[in-house]
Design a protein around this motif. Structure first.
Motif, PDB file in Angstrom:
ATOM      1  N   GLY A 656       5.233  -2.481   2.519  1.00 57.01           N
ATOM      2  CA  GLY A 656       5.517  -3.376   1.385  1.00 57.01           C
ATOM      3  C   GLY A 656       5.381  -4.812   1.834  1.00 57.01           C
ATOM      4  O   GLY A 656       5.210  -5.715   1.015  1.00 57.01           O
ATOM      5  N   LYS A 657       5.459  -5.032   3.153  1.00 59.38           N
ATOM      6  CA  LYS A 657       5.245  -6.394   3.687  1.00 59.38           C
ATOM      7  C   LYS A 657       4.150  -6.355   4.756  1.00 59.38           C
ATOM      8  O   LYS A 657       3.059  -6.866   4.548  1.00 59.38           O
ATOM      9  N   THR A 660       0.741  -2.209   3.090  1.00 58.26           N
ATOM     10  CA  THR A 660       1.075  -1.658   1.770  1.00 58.26           C
ATOM     11  C   THR A 660       0.718  -0.182   1.751  1.00 58.26           C
ATOM     12  O   THR A 660       0.036   0.317   2.653  1.00 58.26           O
ATOM     13  N   GLU A 662      -1.375   1.101  -0.174  1.00 56.37           N
ATOM     14  CA  GLU A 662      -2.852   1.171  -0.261  1.00 56.37           C
ATOM     15  C   GLU A 662      -3.476   1.061   1.132  1.00 56.37           C
ATOM     16  O   GLU A 662      -4.427   1.773   1.446  1.00 56.37           O
ATOM     17  N   ASP A 663      -2.890   0.169   1.970  1.00 58.87           N
ATOM     18  CA  ASP A 663      -3.399   0.061   3.349  1.00 58.87           C
ATOM     19  C   ASP A 663      -3.321   1.421   4.038  1.00 58.87           C
ATOM     20  O   ASP A 663      -4.236   1.831   4.748  1.00 58.87           O
ATOM     21  N   SER A 845       6.905  -3.304  -4.047  1.00 59.38           N
ATOM     22  CA  SER A 845       5.482  -3.423  -3.722  1.00 59.38           C
ATOM     23  C   SER A 845       4.640  -2.330  -4.389  1.00 59.38           C
ATOM     24  O   SER A 845       3.428  -2.325  -4.287  1.00 59.38           O
ATOM     25  N   ILE A 846       5.303  -1.375  -5.055  1.00 61.02           N
ATOM     26  CA  ILE A 846       4.554  -0.322  -5.764  1.00 61.02           C
ATOM     27  C   ILE A 846       5.047  -0.323  -7.217  1.00 61.02           C
ATOM     28  O   ILE A 846       5.877   0.512  -7.602  1.00 61.02           O
TER      29      ILE A 846
END
Ligand code: FAD
Length: 909
Positions: A656-657, A660, A662-663, A845-846
């Motif tokens: 989230g930092k 992510t 997605e990463d 973050s999602i």
């Protein structure tokens, strides 16, 4: 000392009610009171003897009371159980919980054993004895009407499953030359095998038809006026008690009866019948033994002519026997003509002539839980015991125990009604009989739960070393003997990760430590942690059948022992992994949920990486729970097991930092488990929150744990506490904060909790430790305001007294303010430990991840979120819970992840 728990007083005070209930006529009532007064007189005299001489002066008592040694011994045993000898170090065992809880009544309330269907043997003696008919029986359960109950205690005095004086095990026979004694079988004269010569009886009776034949002989010879036996009830195989007075009715009562029947529930009705034969299982025989002993010289029942005991390795409730037939034989009670146990197998003979059998091992899980409590296979409290174990098919094994039993048996032999064969004491039959008897003979009465050694409270408050010091091998030997190895073990389902508890305890008992480790680690990779911090008292140990008697098996201690043994012997046992599947799974968060999920996936052949925000794994275990409860070395070592399973650890990675979701997808991870916990501290809404000296438990414990403030001055990040520290809350976090503050130098530590002691969610053991360490608990108290000095430094806390109202949504009683009851507590540090909320860093973050109104992740029952391939579990789903529930959630999600990946990637290959 006076006899506070006076049955005589309770009965006398309720005389009108008793006479109205109609069981006693006035003369009978008066006689009962006279007899019970003798009991209480003996009790008083024994107490007096102890008070005067500091000991029980038996020779003096024998001459003063002109009674037998057995009666004195029994009375002393009762006194101990009723809590009169506490001051002399003789603590009650069976009634200890009830004695401790005695507040309202000066006599025991209706005790657990009568109300708990797992512990109750279903004999019905309490129904028969209750003078006001407050106990009723219906369809297999006993109910006590609290309104009607007069708390006289007769029910538990004579309950076979409650306290049973050892002195009552003594032989009734004078002639000890003929009587033998064996540990397994108690006193007996002869063990033989026998068979009826009556073909009508052979048709219907079980085994050799001995009981029916002896009863027939006894009626014929006028040795009895009636017999209390069981007969086929309204449903097949569901027998009901019946009192027969004619020989002709006997055949109806012969046959298969493995199902419990409350045979003594109407015993009272037959008190005018002078010579009764009673047939029953060991527990019923135990009840009769008590009924024919108490009150001492004039027992409740002195009309029992002969007792025939049935050998019993396991009894069944009707519903369980129905299930057993359905599951194991595809049969129903109405198909079955008779059942039998022989040569380690359970047989059913169907009405259509077919016979089927299975190993006895397979039927144990249908048996009654409390069945082990009689610790008696062969019905030792009888005149004659009969059963099939040890004899050929069509024959019975017979224990002739008393002189009376021998006379009955000899008469039947003389009349050619039975034939007999010897059983040699070195024969196979005799050996199998003693083996099974030994198995059932548990010494739970003698063996007490082991107590773990601990650091002295005065010493331990000056250091951060572990408080509890573990079990020794000798202690493990004792504790493992106490486990009953139940056929239907409730402890497994009581454990959120379903550890195979009885199996690992059995291996420990056999000293097969490596095998025991493998057994545990198959279900739980963190046994040293769970053995230390799980709230066993509300999980596996709560449902342990022994907890009904106040002393459950110390499952957590045993778990800790074996894990510590592994570490101390520098071993590292690791379960086997499946072949690599070549699929990458990312686990976010290295708390208990993430670790459990990662471990199971790795064992299943997945390529697992854990991404953890901190520089070390463990989650709350490492930054929340203090060193003196859970040393960091232990967490490190248990995480080592995961590393052996090839789980990769990526520390200092805040998803989230730093990266992510997605990463992670781009890095090739195909499924994700989120176990990021609930680490966001919750604050109270009270004025003065921003004063200096007010901090969250989360911050306080993290600083102490992670920055090693507890090693000041070796480490230069001291956490300062004032002289008086006040902690708010009643959970583990609050208690950990309070005890940490004490160790950091606080002179006085208060815990302010708005509910009462009973509602405190903290582990019981930690609460006791905190009390020992001198933490001052202010229950039913809530903060209203924090007050500071001119420098904005907290100096006082204004609190208000609370009372408990109706239960709220958590099931605990809601605290209500008592207006006008405010007072001040002087304090210079306030630590708020009232719980924590969802950690938002990852979830924010999602944005598409579905959360509930409190910010926790929503999942289905398998841990799957609304995003395909993303699973979650632990505190981030449930809110603050426990280590083991988080682990359970991680393990469950690992199964769902496996299923998902199988369907999506593997089945297609
Ligand atoms: P956590 O243990 O909170 O672990 C979550 C992990 O995720 C942490 O390591 C965190 O650093 C990491 N993380 C968070 N965000 C991210 C991110 N974005 N990226 C990567 N990593 C992230 N329970 C008991 O059974 N017995 C006890 O005695 C007991 N005592 C307790 C004492 C205290 C002081 C506290 C606070 C709790 C206690 N509990 C106890 C509760 C228990 O510890 C928790 O229920 C349990 O740890 C929850 O496990 P979890 O894996 O869900 O979360």
């Amino acid at each position: 000392m006076e006899i506070k728990r006076s049955t005589v007083r309770m009965l006398t005070e309720n005389k009108d009610k008793i006479l109205k209930a109609g069981k006693f006529k006035e003369a009978e009532f008066n006689k009962l009171i006279d007899d019970l007064s003798v009991v209480e007189l003996y009790q008083k005299r024994i107490i007096k003897s102890i008070e005067e001489y500091g000991t029980i002066d038996k020779p003096r008592l024998l001459s003063e009371l002109e009674t037998s040694e057995k009666i004195i011994d029994c009375t002393v045993e009762y006194l101990k159980e009723f809590g009169y000898l506490d001051a002399y170090g003789e603590l009650p065992r069976f009634f200890n919980v009830e004695i401790q809880n005695l507040k309202e009544y000066d006599i025991l309330p209706n005790v657990k054993i009568i109300r708990d269907s797992n512990l109750c043997c279903g004999c019905g003696s309490c129904v028969s004895l209750c003078p006001v008919s407050a106990i009723t029986y219906s369809k297999g359960t006993f109910e006590i009407d609290e309104e009607v109950c007069i708390r006289c205690g007769l029910c538990y005095t004579c309950c076979p499953r409650s306290f049973f004086p050892k002195a009552l095990n003594a032989s009734e026979d004078e002639d000890h030359e003929i009587t033998k004694f064996s540990e397994q079988f108690n006193y007996y004269r002869e063990i033989i095998t026998a068979q009826t010569t009556n073909t009508d009886i052979t048709q219907v009776a079980q085994d050799g038809g001995i009981v029916t034949t002896l009863l027939k002989m006894a009626f014929h010879q006028n040795l009895i006026d009636g017999a209390l036996v069981v007969t086929e009830g309204l449903e097949p195989l569901n027998p009901l008690p019946v009192f027969i007075e004619r020989e002709e009715d006997l055949l109806k009562t012969a046959g298969t009866k493995y199902t419990n029947s409350p045979i003594l529930k109407e015993f009272f009705k037959y008190r005018d019948c002078k010579k009764i034969a009673v047939v029953g299982t060991p527990c019923i025989m135990k009840a009769l033994k008590k009924l024919s002993f108490y009150p001492l010289h004039n027992p409740f029942y002195d009309n029992i002519a002969i007792k025939f005991g049935l050998l019993c390795s396991e009894s069944f409730d009707y519903s369980e026997i129905t299930k057993l037939l359905k599951n194991e034989f595809k049969s129903t009670p109405s198909d079955v003509k008779k059942m039998d146990i022989n040569k380690g197998r359970f047989f059913i003979y169907n009405k259509d002539g077919t016979a089927l059998d299975i190993p006895i091992k397979k039927i144990k899980k249908y048996g009654r839980l409390g069945c082990f409590f009689c610790e008696d296979l062969t019905a030792i409290h009888t005149d004659i015991s009969v059963g099939s174990i040890g004899s050929d098919v069509g024959w019975s094994t017979v224990f002739i125990r008393t002189e009376k039993g021998a006379e009955f048996f000899q008469k039947a032999l003389d009349l050619n009604m039975i034939v007999k064969k010897e059983i040699k004491e070195d024969s196979k039959s005799f050996n199998s009989l003693s083996r099974i008897a030994k198995f059932k003979l548990k010494s739970y009465e003698e063996l007490h739960r082991v107590e773990m050694k601990q650091q002295d409270p005065n010493v331990r408050i000056t250091n951060f070393e572990e408080v509890s010091l573990g079990l020794t091998e000798e202690m493990v030997e004792i504790e493992t003997q106490r486990c009953l190895q139940c056929g239907n073990p409730l402890c497994i389902s009581g454990c959120p990760v379903n550890i195979k508890i009885p199996q690992f305890i059995k291996l420990l008992k056999q000293k097969k430590y490596i095998e025991a480790l493998y057994k545990i680690k198959g279900d739980n990779l963190l046994p040293a942690i769970c053995g230390r911090v799980c709230p066993q008292e509300i999980q596996c140990e709560q449902v342990c059948i022994m907890s009904g008697l106040g002393e459950p098996i110390a499952i957590g201690h045993l778990e800790r022992f074996i894990a510590d043994w592994e570490r101390e012997n520098k071993l590292k046992e690791c379960p086997e992994c499946a072949a690599p599947k070549g699929i990458k799974v990312a686990v976010i968060g290295a708390g208990p949920a993430g670790l459990a999920c990662a471990g199971d996936l790795a064992m299943n052949g997945y390529d697992v990486t854990i991404f953890e925000a901190f520089h070390a794994g463990g989650g709350v275990l490492i930054y929340g729970i203090p060193e003196f409860r859970l040393p960091k070395e232990i967490i490190k070592s248990e995480i080592g097991t995961l590393e052996m399973l090839n789980v990769k650890m990526e520390y200092n990675s805040i998803i989230g930092k730093t990266l992510t979701l997605e990463d992670l997808r781009d890095m090739g991870f195909k499924a994700f488990f989120i176990g990021v916990g609930a680490g966001l501290p919750m604050f109270l809404k009270v004025p003065g929150l921003s004063l200096n000296g007010v901090l969250s438990a989360n911050e306080f414990l993290t600083r102490s744990n992670l920055m090693k403030a507890f090693r000041f001055p070796d480490y230069d990040t001291p956490v300062k506490v004032g002289k008086i520290v006040t902690v708010i809350g009643g959970g583990n976090t609050a208690l950990d904060s309070a005890r940490t503050a004490l160790r950091l130098g606080a002179e006085k530590v208060f815990i302010v909790y708005r509910r009462s002691e009973a509602e405190m969610p903290a582990r019981k053991e930690e609460y006791h430790h905190a009390l020992e360490e001198g933490i001052n608990f202010q229950f039913l108290t809530n903060p209203v305001q924090f007050i500071g000095d001119d420098n904005e430094k907290v100096t006082q806390m204004k609190v208000i007294k609370m009372k408990l109202g109706e239960p709220d949504e958590s099931g605990r009683r809601r605290p209500i303010r008592i207006e006008g009851s405010e007072y001040m507590i002087a304090t210079d540090t306030i630590i708020i430990g009232i719980g924590a909320g969802a950690n938002p860093i990852l979830t924010k973050s999602i944005p598409e991840l579905k959360l509930n109104k409190w910010g926790y992740i929503e999942t289905d029952e398998n841990g799957e979120t609304n995003i395909e391939g993303v699973f979650a579990g632990g505190d981030i789903v449930t809110g603050s819970a426990t280590v083991i529930t988080a682990m359970g959630a991680g393990k469950m999600a690992s199964l769902a992840i496996d299923k998902y990946l199988q369907e999506k990637y593997l089945d297609k290959n």
